[in-house]
Design an enzyme around this catalytic site. Structure first.
Site, PDB file in Angstrom:
ATOM      1  N   GLY A 195       0.783  -1.233   0.000  1.00 10.97           N
ATOM      2  CA  GLY A 195       0.000   0.000   0.000  1.00 10.97           C
ATOM      3  C   GLY A 195       0.812   1.278   0.000  1.00 10.97           C
ATOM      4  O   GLY A 195       0.335   2.316   0.486  1.00 10.97           O
ATOM      5  N   ASN A 253       1.585   3.105  -2.623  1.00 13.00           N
ATOM      6  CA  ASN A 253       0.874   4.074  -3.472  1.00 13.00           C
ATOM      7  C   ASN A 253      -0.369   4.599  -2.761  1.00 13.00           C
ATOM      8  O   ASN A 253      -0.697   5.781  -2.871  1.00 13.00           O
ATOM      9  CB  ASN A 253       0.519   3.441  -4.817  1.00 13.00           C
ATOM     10  CG  ASN A 253       1.680   3.479  -5.785  1.00 13.00           C
ATOM     11  OD1 ASN A 253       2.057   4.542  -6.270  1.00 13.00           O
ATOM     12  ND2 ASN A 253       2.282   2.316  -6.023  1.00 13.00           N
ATOM     13  N   ARG A 287     -16.626 -14.982  -9.267  1.00 15.37           N
ATOM     14  CA  ARG A 287     -16.050 -13.637  -9.270  1.00 15.37           C
ATOM     15  C   ARG A 287     -17.145 -12.571  -9.291  1.00 15.37           C
ATOM     16  O   ARG A 287     -17.020 -11.525  -8.655  1.00 15.37           O
ATOM     17  CB  ARG A 287     -15.121 -13.460 -10.480  1.00 15.37           C
ATOM     18  CG  ARG A 287     -14.456 -12.084 -10.477  1.00 15.37           C
ATOM     19  CD  ARG A 287     -13.341 -11.978 -11.476  1.00 15.37           C
ATOM     20  NE  ARG A 287     -13.851 -11.903 -12.837  1.00 15.37           N
ATOM     21  CZ  ARG A 287     -13.072 -11.848 -13.911  1.00 15.37           C
ATOM     22  NH1 ARG A 287     -11.764 -11.884 -13.791  1.00 15.37           N
ATOM     23  NH2 ARG A 287     -13.599 -11.772 -15.110  1.00 15.37           N
ATOM     24  N   MET A 291      -4.059  -6.838  -6.996  1.00 14.79           N
ATOM     25  CA  MET A 291      -3.521  -7.860  -7.888  1.00 14.79           C
ATOM     26  C   MET A 291      -4.577  -8.894  -8.292  1.00 14.79           C
ATOM     27  O   MET A 291      -4.334 -10.094  -8.320  1.00 14.79           O
ATOM     28  CB  MET A 291      -2.308  -8.537  -7.239  1.00 14.79           C
ATOM     29  CG  MET A 291      -1.207  -7.551  -6.843  1.00 14.79           C
ATOM     30  SD  MET A 291      -0.692  -6.436  -8.183  1.00 14.79           S
ATOM     31  CE  MET A 291       0.608  -7.418  -8.905  1.00 14.79           C
ATOM     32  N   HIS A 293       0.532   1.258 -12.912  1.00 18.34           N
ATOM     33  CA  HIS A 293       1.200   0.054 -13.420  1.00 18.34           C
ATOM     34  C   HIS A 293       2.687   0.350 -13.590  1.00 18.34           C
ATOM     35  O   HIS A 293       3.053   1.401 -14.132  1.00 18.34           O
ATOM     36  CB  HIS A 293       0.577  -0.356 -14.760  1.00 18.34           C
ATOM     37  CG  HIS A 293       1.148  -1.626 -15.304  1.00 18.34           C
ATOM     38  ND1 HIS A 293       0.812  -2.861 -14.785  1.00 18.34           N
ATOM     39  CD2 HIS A 293       2.057  -1.858 -16.270  1.00 18.34           C
ATOM     40  CE1 HIS A 293       1.490  -3.801 -15.431  1.00 18.34           C
ATOM     41  NE2 HIS A 293       2.249  -3.213 -16.336  1.00 18.34           N
TER      42      HIS A 293
END
Ligand code: GAR
Length: 199
Positions: A16, A18, A69, A94, A113
């Protein structure tokens, strides 16, 4: 500004750093976004404790706890809606997100990215740049679209690749730039400066 700041959720899976850069930027009352929640797909993500210590709402949920999902992402949506979120920042999240979730946030969800997209989409970016003998690498903040790392770039930063670089040293040099450009890209998005490049 504080009355109409955009409400931002950050999605993480790990450290974390960022996320912390975005939280730090949003400490300035003149910054056009506030971080209202941090959501992780890993309960053990160290960034969750950092966010909680800042007094930010946190939640974690593992995709493996859900039959599909879609159901996992439906619950993520419910959490984001409970936080009344305007914008979503992926910061080391991720997991590949499904089309319905991505489309729900189209133009309002961005990602950082660690490569100069369109180079090196996906994982192991630094290993691949070094294997190719690249002399320059960097990072990209981009809109999230259903194709992995394919959305329109918002900001990029370049760094040199040095002859004795390892994936770790290159990652560390790029990370410094990630922490610089991510808050700047979120600022631009929150101010509505990016509509022309929306995808
Ligand atoms: C960052 O380098 C980010 O660019 C990368 O994961 C790291 C997360 O670090 N993201 C990706 O590779 C996404 N495909 P952080 O948790 O300290 O921000």
């Amino acid at each position: 500004m504080s009355g109409n700041r955009k409400r931002v959720a950050i999605l993480i899976s790990g450290r974390g750093s960022n996320m912390s850069a975005l939280i730090e930027a949003a400490r300035d009352p003149g910054y056009p976004a506030e971080i209202v929640g941090v959501l992780s797909n890993r309960a053990a993500a160290p960034g969750l404790a950092v966010a909680a210590a800042e007094g930010i709402a946190t939640a974690s949920l593992a995709q493996s706890q859900f039959p599909s999902r879609d159901m996992f992402e439906d619950v993520m949506t419910q959490i984001l809606e409970s936080w009344d979120v305007d914008l979503v920042c992926l910061a080391g999240f991720m997991r590949i997100l499904g089309e319905d979730f991505v489309n729900r946030w189209a133009g309002r969800m961005i990602n950082i990215h660690p490569s100069l997209l369109p180079l090196y989409r996906g994982l192991h970016t630094h290993e691949r740049a070094l294997a190719d003998g690249a002399t320059v690498s960097g990072c990209t903040v981009h809109f999230v679209t259903p194709g992995l790392d394919e959305g329109a770039p918002i900001l990029q930063a370049q760094v040199p690749v040095l002859p004795d670089d390892t994936p770790d040293t290159l990652a560390a040099r790029i990370l410094v730039e990630e922490h610089r450009i991510y808050p700047e890209a979120l600022r631009m998005l929150a101010l509505g400066e990016l509509t022309a490049t929306r995808q």
